[in-house]
Enzyme design. Structure first.
Site, PDB file in Angstrom:
ATOM      1  N   SER A   1      36.073  34.694  38.354  1.00  0.00           N
ATOM      2  CA  SER A   1      36.084  34.888  36.976  1.00  0.00           C
ATOM      3  C   SER A   1      35.911  33.553  36.158  1.00  0.00           C
ATOM      4  O   SER A   1      36.660  32.546  36.654  1.00  0.00           O
ATOM      5  CB  SER A   1      36.990  35.736  36.447  1.00  0.00           C
ATOM      6  OG  SER A   1      37.378  35.412  35.113  1.00  0.00           O
TER       7      SER A   1
ATOM      8  N   PRO B   1      45.801  37.230  20.722  1.00  0.00           N
ATOM      9  CA  PRO B   1      46.295  36.169  21.153  1.00  0.00           C
ATOM     10  C   PRO B   1      45.655  35.692  22.547  1.00  0.00           C
ATOM     11  O   PRO B   1      45.415  36.657  23.354  1.00  0.00           O
ATOM     12  CB  PRO B   1      47.808  36.606  21.492  1.00  0.00           C
ATOM     13  CG  PRO B   1      48.280  37.719  20.551  1.00  0.00           C
ATOM     14  CD  PRO B   1      46.766  38.268  20.458  1.00  0.00           C
TER      15      PRO B   1
ATOM     16  N   TYR C   1      46.467  37.643  35.322  1.00  0.00           N
ATOM     17  CA  TYR C   1      45.286  37.758  36.180  1.00  0.00           C
ATOM     18  C   TYR C   1      44.408  36.644  36.471  1.00  0.00           C
ATOM     19  O   TYR C   1      43.868  36.509  37.647  1.00  0.00           O
ATOM     20  CB  TYR C   1      44.161  38.671  35.168  1.00  0.00           C
ATOM     21  CG  TYR C   1      42.826  38.943  35.330  1.00  0.00           C
ATOM     22  CD1 TYR C   1      42.311  39.631  36.466  1.00  0.00           C
ATOM     23  CD2 TYR C   1      42.026  38.035  34.877  1.00  0.00           C
ATOM     24  CE1 TYR C   1      41.171  39.490  36.814  1.00  0.00           C
ATOM     25  CE2 TYR C   1      40.586  37.921  35.014  1.00  0.00           C
ATOM     26  CZ  TYR C   1      40.097  38.716  36.007  1.00  0.00           C
ATOM     27  OH  TYR C   1      38.987  38.774  36.349  1.00  0.00           O
TER      28      TYR C   1
ATOM     29  N   PHE D   1      35.308  42.863  45.493  1.00  0.00           N
ATOM     30  CA  PHE D   1      35.551  43.281  44.175  1.00  0.00           C
ATOM     31  C   PHE D   1      36.878  43.561  43.811  1.00  0.00           C
ATOM     32  O   PHE D   1      37.326  43.362  42.828  1.00  0.00           O
ATOM     33  CB  PHE D   1      34.502  44.173  43.562  1.00  0.00           C
ATOM     34  CG  PHE D   1      32.984  44.026  43.787  1.00  0.00           C
ATOM     35  CD1 PHE D   1      32.547  43.165  42.627  1.00  0.00           C
ATOM     36  CD2 PHE D   1      32.272  44.431  44.755  1.00  0.00           C
ATOM     37  CE1 PHE D   1      31.280  42.665  43.053  1.00  0.00           C
ATOM     38  CE2 PHE D   1      30.834  44.187  44.927  1.00  0.00           C
ATOM     39  CZ  PHE D   1      30.588  43.217  43.797  1.00  0.00           C
TER      40      PHE D   1
ATOM     41  N   ASN E   1      41.279  52.827  39.622  1.00  0.00           N
ATOM     42  CA  ASN E   1      40.841  52.503  38.187  1.00  0.00           C
ATOM     43  C   ASN E   1      39.276  52.975  38.217  1.00  0.00           C
ATOM     44  O   ASN E   1      38.309  52.333  37.665  1.00  0.00           O
ATOM     45  CB  ASN E   1      41.009  51.148  37.686  1.00  0.00           C
ATOM     46  CG  ASN E   1      40.694  51.143  36.325  1.00  0.00           C
ATOM     47  OD1 ASN E   1      40.748  52.017  35.404  1.00  0.00           O
ATOM     48  ND2 ASN E   1      40.426  49.712  35.750  1.00  0.00           N
TER      49      ASN E   1
ATOM     50  N   LYS F   1      42.888  34.775  40.210  1.00  0.00           N
ATOM     51  CA  LYS F   1      41.506  34.457  40.583  1.00  0.00           C
ATOM     52  C   LYS F   1      41.559  32.836  41.105  1.00  0.00           C
ATOM     53  O   LYS F   1      40.908  32.471  42.076  1.00  0.00           O
ATOM     54  CB  LYS F   1      40.687  34.535  39.500  1.00  0.00           C
ATOM     55  CG  LYS F   1      40.482  36.052  39.046  1.00  0.00           C
ATOM     56  CD  LYS F   1      39.680  36.696  40.224  1.00  0.00           C
ATOM     57  CE  LYS F   1      39.674  38.110  40.020  1.00  0.00           C
ATOM     58  NZ  LYS F   1      39.117  38.899  41.097  1.00  0.00           N
TER      59      LYS F   1
END
Ligand code: UDP
Length: 345
Positions: free
Chosen positions: A130, A302, A155, A86, A40, A159
């Site tokens: 995060s 949402p 996601y 990262f 990405n 974390k």
């Protein structure tokens, strides 16, 4: 300090990774090597890092889920004394649609790196976490000792699990010294405007959407909801400049290397402590860029929480880190980067 000390940065071509490499090279204490498979991101980022720092960074283009390939890097690079991890998938919405992609990549890569820390005796490890680990929290500002809330997406769950995995490793293997940095909303770009957030995929976050709307890549943007219980009805977040985040990684690394850590697993929030609403962010952008933004008020998105911002006391006291960039500077640099990107298109 040994000038040959090497820091391995995973995701070095990514948004926060690239800004951190620039700060690491700026200290001149470290050699930096990166691992990035450009899933990405783009290899061009390294040319831009070189232009800014006048230093070359070796990047190993491998998939972190391939342990054999990863181990090979540690066989080659003999002086790695720290890792900043990262590399991970980070789009909340995509993680809901494709949980396997997130669990497979984010968990396996972390597991492989932790195993390499043990096998190759790497003492210092920093993990990109995060504020999403706090879930939908009502007690603000958020402090590091607040227990995890319910993860609102796969996601966020990666974390939470990532932090738990690291903690378990430090209990079993006390030679490992680790920090989880919980980012709030990183925005903006390097002051040169030469690097910034350049996801290959469609932008999801507020500030890239603002700048892409202003430049005309997006016709009209939508403010997701204006009936939250906040001062103007729009959601409140803690936006923080990416260079401030990058500098926090250097502070965290030094904190571990100078053995200032009280525990083998420490957690720090990285935010400014200031809540900013979506409309306030838009108005800061309009003021600093001189551009009028084409936006409408739409439905709530949402999964959005009404307000979240950070308690900054622990990072300030223990890491000696205080963010320096203002909201206006975040917007100015984000706009500079958007203009820079438009040059080559
Ligand atoms: N937001 C918005 N319009 C957009 C994108 C984001 O109103 O097109 C709002 C979103 O509802 C949230 C804030 O901007 O309140 C920050 O969103 P972002 O996705 O950047 O970060 P996160 O949701 O992870 O805090």
């Amino acid at each position: 300090m040994n000038s040959k000390n090497t820091i391995l940065v995973t995701g070095g071509a990514g948004y926060i990774g690239s800004h951190t490499i620039i700060e690491l090279l700026g200290t001149s204490d470290f050699k930096v090597v990166s691992v990035d498979n450009f899933s990405n991101s783009s290899a061009k980022t390294f040319e831009r890092i070189e232009k800014i720092t006048e230093k070359k960074v070796t990047n190993y283009r491998i998939d972190l889920c391939n342990k054999t390939d990863l181990e090979q890097i540690f066989e080659t690079e003999k002086n790695i004394i720290g890792i900043i991890h990262f590399a991970a998938f980070k789009a909340v919405g995509e993680s809901v649609l494709h949980p396997h992609k997130y669990y497979y990549n984010n968990i396996n890569s972390l597991l492989n790196i932790l195993e390499c820390c043990l096998k190759f005796n790497i003492p210092n490890f920093i993990f990109s976490s995060s504020c999403s680990v706090y879930g939908n929290i009502s007690k603000l500002p958020v402090k590091e000792d607040t227990p995890f809330g319910k993860a609102e997406s796969p996601y966020a769950y990666t974390k939470q699990v990532g932090e738990e995995m690291i903690k378990d490793y430090t209990i079993a293997f006390p030679q490992l010294h680790t920090i989880a940095l919980r980012y709030f909303n990183p925005v903006g770009s390097h002051i040169t405007g030469l690097i910034g957030e350049s996801p290959l995929n469609k932008a999801n976050n507020l500030v890239p959407i603002i700048t892409q709307t202003a430049i005309g890549k997006i016709k009209q943007m939508t403010v997701f909801g204006n009936d939250y219980p906040t001062r103007d009805g729009t959601c409140i977040r803690d936006y923080i400049h990416v260079t401030d985040i990058a500098i926090a990684h250097i502070k965290a690394l030094m904190y571990l290397m100078e053995k200032k850590n009280k525990s083998n697993f420490s957690i720090f929030n990285l935010g400014t402590g200031e809540g900013v609403s979506v409309l306030e962010a838009i108005s800061a952008f309009e003021k600093t860029s001189g551009e009028k933004l084409n936006y409408i008020i739409g439905d709530k998105r949402p999964g959005d929480v009404g307000a979240i911002y950070s308690d900054t006391e622990k990072s300030e006291k223990e890491l000696g880190w205080k963010p320096r960039f203002s909201l206006d500077e975040m917007m100015e640099t984000a706009w500079k980067w958007e203009l820079e990107q438009s040059k080559k298109n």
